[in-house]
Scaffold this motif. Structure first.
Motif, short mmCIF file in Angstrom:
data_model
loop_
_atom_site.label_atom_id
_atom_site.label_comp_id
_atom_site.label_asym_id
_atom_site.label_seq_id
_atom_site.Cartn_x
_atom_site.Cartn_y
_atom_site.Cartn_z
N GLU A 33 0.83 -1.21 0.00
CA GLU A 33 0.00 0.00 0.00
C GLU A 33 0.86 1.25 0.00
N HIS A 36 2.59 1.83 -3.35
CA HIS A 36 1.69 2.47 -4.31
C HIS A 36 1.62 3.97 -4.04
N ASP A 40 2.51 7.16 -6.45
CA ASP A 40 1.66 8.34 -6.61
C ASP A 40 2.42 9.62 -6.28
N PHE A 56 5.55 1.31 -9.61
CA PHE A 56 4.27 0.66 -9.90
C PHE A 56 4.49 -0.75 -10.48
N ASN A 59 5.70 -3.09 -7.75
CA ASN A 59 4.64 -3.35 -6.78
C ASN A 59 3.57 -4.28 -7.35
N CYS A 60 3.38 -4.20 -8.67
CA CYS A 60 2.46 -5.10 -9.33
C CYS A 60 3.03 -6.52 -9.40
N LYS A 67 -3.88 -2.29 -7.78
CA LYS A 67 -3.95 -0.89 -8.22
C LYS A 67 -2.66 -0.46 -8.92
N SER A 68 -1.54 -1.03 -8.51
CA SER A 68 -0.28 -0.73 -9.18
C SER A 68 -0.23 -1.39 -10.56
N LYS A 71 -1.99 0.94 -12.77
CA LYS A 71 -1.16 2.11 -13.06
C LYS A 71 -0.09 1.80 -14.11
N GLY A 246 -4.64 7.12 -4.73
CA GLY A 246 -4.29 5.82 -5.27
C GLY A 246 -4.91 4.65 -4.57
#
Length: 250
Positions: A33, A36, A40, A56, A59-60, A67-68, A71, A246
């Motif tokens: 979190e 991310h 942002d 991003f 993190n993905c 959410k990443s 992005k 985000g």
């Protein structure tokens, strides 16, 4: 420490400390979190899209943060942050984000798979795309519901070249992957409206007025028209910019 955000120097200090906080939470504490939020921060405050893209992406892929994935998918789609514009690669991030239950990623995966155009280097797969859109709509994404409504309004032709949007009567004998169905179109439009999509509300109003996919009802037509107007007014007058969006936005 309390900051006086009316003082320019204290604002600068607050912003720098925020960046330090996010870096610590991401790199040392390994909190997805916070990573991310760091992305942002790099995007919105530092305008360093290259570093934001790396955060991003990591993190993905490394921390499975949906959410990443959305992005970095968006970055890759348009070639932002030193990422090459590549819809096919972007789709992989959107699909991963969707598997992690991020509605926006499902929406974008579905749109890419059902879209046509010279710049789309993706094999069209309407059934697969439909499933992504449906999953997004089921998670109350207004755009996904609105998009599905549009698919049922016109139908989705097997061969796009055969379809004539200006002469509907010429489309009667062509093959459809999804046949026009105004009842389904109304159902999805109504849900999109309930999720806050002003265009869908306007469509629901018109469908009640004409009796398309639903029984004619002037009272309901007027009610949904007023809802659409209210949403439009709110959209035009609300100019709120939220940092840290985000975690709860797209």
């Amino acid at each position: 420490m309390a900051y006086d955000l009316k003082q320019e120097e204290e604002v600068k200090e607050y912003i720098e400390n925020l960046g330090i906080e996010y870096r610590f939470g991401c790199y040392k504490e390994k909190k997805p979190e916070v990573c991310h939020l760091l992305g942002d921060y790099l995007e919105a405050i530092k305008k360093d899209f290259n570093k934001a893209a790396k955060v991003f992406k990591s993190n993905c892929l490394d921390y499975n943060f949906g959410k990443s994935c959305l992005k970095i998918g968006n970055y890759t789609l348009v070639g932002k942050g030193n990422e090459k514009g590549d819809p096919a690669e972007a789709l992989t991030y959107f699909e991963k984000g969707c598997s992690l239950n991020e509605p926006g990623a499902c929406l974008h995966a579905g749109m890419l798979l059902t879209a046509t155009g010279p710049n789309i280097n993706i094999k069209r797969d309407v059934p697969r795309g439909y499933n992504y859109l449906k999953k997004s709509c089921d998670s109350n994404d207004d755009m996904a519901c609105h998009y599905l409504s549009g698919m049922y309004m016109t139908g989705v032709p097997k061969n796009v070249a055969d379809f004539n949007p200006h002469r509907p009567e010429k489309n009667k004998n062509i093959d459809f992957l999804i046949k026009p169905d105004m009842k389904q179109a109304f159902t999805f439009a109504k849900k999109a409206c309930e999720c806050g999509n002003m265009y869908a509300c306007a469509n629901v109003s018109m469908m009640y007025k004409k009796g398309d996919g639903v029984e004619k009802n002037e009272t309901e037509s007027k009610r949904y028209f007023e809802i659409a107007q209210t949403l439009q007014k709110a959209h035009e007058t609300t100019k709120e910019i939220k940092f840290q969006q985000g975690l709860d936005g797209k």
